[in-house]
Design an enzyme around this catalytic site. Structure first.
Site, short mmCIF file in Angstrom:
data_model
loop_
_atom_site.label_atom_id
_atom_site.label_comp_id
_atom_site.label_asym_id
_atom_site.label_seq_id
_atom_site.Cartn_x
_atom_site.Cartn_y
_atom_site.Cartn_z
N LYS A 91 6.74 6.55 -27.94
CA LYS A 91 7.55 7.13 -26.86
C LYS A 91 6.69 7.96 -25.91
O LYS A 91 7.10 8.21 -24.77
CB LYS A 91 8.65 8.00 -27.45
CG LYS A 91 9.74 7.19 -28.12
CD LYS A 91 10.98 7.20 -27.29
CE LYS A 91 11.83 5.99 -27.56
NZ LYS A 91 13.00 5.92 -26.69
N ASP A 139 17.10 11.88 -29.50
CA ASP A 139 17.21 12.06 -30.94
C ASP A 139 15.87 12.51 -31.49
O ASP A 139 15.67 12.55 -32.69
CB ASP A 139 17.69 10.77 -31.61
CG ASP A 139 17.32 9.56 -30.79
OD1 ASP A 139 16.13 9.43 -30.45
OD2 ASP A 139 18.22 8.77 -30.46
C1 LIG Z 1 10.35 5.39 -33.36
C2 LIG Z 1 11.24 4.63 -32.46
N1 LIG Z 1 11.22 3.30 -32.51
C3 LIG Z 1 12.01 2.54 -31.72
C4 LIG Z 1 12.88 3.14 -30.83
C5 LIG Z 1 13.79 2.26 -30.02
O1 LIG Z 1 13.54 2.31 -28.66
P1 LIG Z 1 14.72 1.94 -27.67
O2 LIG Z 1 15.73 3.03 -27.71
O3 LIG Z 1 14.04 1.79 -26.36
O4 LIG Z 1 15.31 0.65 -28.17
C6 LIG Z 1 12.93 4.54 -30.75
C7 LIG Z 1 13.83 5.20 -29.79
O5 LIG Z 1 13.91 6.40 -29.71
C8 LIG Z 1 12.09 5.30 -31.58
O6 LIG Z 1 12.10 6.64 -31.54
#
Ligand SMILES: Cc1ncc(COP(=O)(O)O)c(C=O)c1O
Length: 420
Positions: A91, A139
């Site tokens: 992120k 989150d």
């Molecule tokens: C560790 C992690 N993986 C995957 C995602 C998924 O990303 P998206 O919300 O763009 O689908 C998030 C989203 O916050 C995340 O924190």
């Protein structure tokens, strides 16, 4: 007709639901509308900016032959995002890049002429930037990235978290100098509260999800994420046949799918999305053939994926370039976290957080089931790519779930054990 496979109930070792996307097509063109969301020129700009930040380095792409043998596929490559910019997740690429782009636009408006990104990165307009406040709902990981971007480029930042975000995650965001406000309800409620407060206060929402009327900033977020995919694809000696991607709002999966489609055209890999079964908005949306919200408290251990509504922009990409969505339970994620921490054969130990492994869990569930293997064209020749999108972003929870902290796991020597 939509193909749906559901394996649940007593005696099922790895429960899952799989829904094939009836409108997915490898031959589908990459449209002008899709290119306006995620195109080569925007990606080049994102890459040039992000790779100029101090501390930038491509994250490791790790081959896991022992795990591949255990799953029954030819190879598994794991893109390990746990070290990205010291923030612990992929992120870092999206939120901070969107903050930089927003500040560039605002400074340009104030000055009345174009301003190079380098001037934002080097703090040449510190006075103007200090008067800007960015905010978002999160989150955990996205908020950390926005807070880090705000601190790095010198603007103010307020982050909204929902009821079940852990105290550890709250503290990690506050450590980057942001004010953190806790709201009642679930993630989608915190998105609305951030939006309302921003309108009242004149702040700028830097959200990772898009909705009608709010498209520009989430587009920047996704353009930043594309760098993760590009690094992975460039490090592979052969293109993957399958990519399994965990999904919250789907921004990350759309960015990976876009890179894959623009790079390989109709030869792109099979793209499988993986939702937590308590917030399976991609499964529901593929089943319905349109964005379909999931309601309730979205109670999953996979905090980063606890989203009830797909991103409108991600839907525009994944409605044709995502092949299937699977839902997996929390227990499957915990199994994968433990497997990666205590690997088979000579695989290196890896620190993967709760939201990092739904894709891998979906692969294992599918490989256990002949009908699912057939639906996804998964054979023993499959070359699978997964993205380990976070490390121990909540260290206390990680240690509780895995039975060892990240430092202990990283210090482990590879076993010479045979795969189970
Ligand atoms: C560790 C992690 N993986 C995957 C995602 C998924 O990303 P998206 O919300 O763009 O689908 C998030 C989203 O916050 C995340 O924190």
């Amino acid at each position: 007709m939509t193909v749906e496979i559901s394996r649940r109930g007593p005696g099922v070792a790895r429960p899952f639901t799989l829904v094939k996307n009836p409108t997915a097509l490898h031959k589908a063109p990459w449209t002008a509308d899709q290119n306006a969301i995620l195109g080569d020129a925007a990606f080049s700009a994102a890459r040039a900016t992000i790779s100029s930040w101090p501390g930038y380095a491509p994250t490791p792409l790790v081959a896991l032959p022992g795990l591949a043998r255990a799953a029954g596929v030819a190879s598994i490559h794991y893109k390990d995002e746990s070290g990205r910019f010291g923030l612990g997740s992929f992120k870092a690429l999206g939120g901070a890049y969107a903050v930089a782009r927003l500040l560039q636009r605002e400074v340009e408006t104030a000055m009345g002429h174009p301003v190079p990104m380098a001037e934002i990165v080097t703090g040449a307009h510190a006075d103007l930037v200090a008067g800007i406040t960015v905010c978002c709902a999160t989150d955990g990981n996205h908020g950390r990235s926005v807070a880090w971007g705000a601190q790095t480029f010198g603007c103010a930042c307020v982050i909204f978290i929902h009821a079940t975000v852990s105290e550890g995650r709250k503290a990690a965001i506050a450590a980057y100098g942001a004010e953190v406000r806790r709201c009642a309800g679930n993630y989608d409620d915190s998105v609305r509260e951030a939006q309302q407060t921003a309108s009242r206060e004149g702040w700028f929402v830097v959200s990772d999800t898009s909705y009608p009327g709010y498209m520009e900033i989430p587009k920047d977020v996704m353009q930043g994420y594309e760098l993760m995919a590009a690094e992975a694809f460039e490090a592979l000696s052969e293109p993957p046949t399958h990519v399994f991607l965990q999904t919250g709002v789907g921004g990350m999966a759309a960015a990976v799918a876009a890179q894959a489609k623009r790079r390989w055209g109709e030869g792109r890999p099979v793209i499988v999305l993986a939702d937590p079964d308590q917030s399976a908005c991609w499964v529901d949306s593929y089943r319905a053939g349109a964005p379909t919200p999931v309601h309730g408290d979205l109670d999953t251990l996979m905090a980063g994926l606890a989203c009830g509504e797909v991103s409108a922009l991600a839907w525009q990409i994944l409605s044709t370039h995502g092949d299937a969505a699977m839902a997996v339970p929390d227990a499957a994620a915990v199994e994968m976290m433990r497997r990666l921490a205590d690997p088979v054969a000579a695989d290196p130990p890896l620190v993967a957080g709760e939201s990092a492994v739904a894709g891998l869990a979906a692969l294992f569930a599918a490989m256990d089931d002949a009908e699912a293997r057939a639906a996804l064209c998964l054979t023993s020749a499959a070359r699978v790519l997964v993205f380990g999108t976070e490390g121990d972003t909540d260290p206390a929870l990680y240690a509780e779930l895995v039975g060892a902290d990240a430092a202990t796991v990283r210090a482990r020597q590879p076993h010479r054990r045979a795969p189970e």
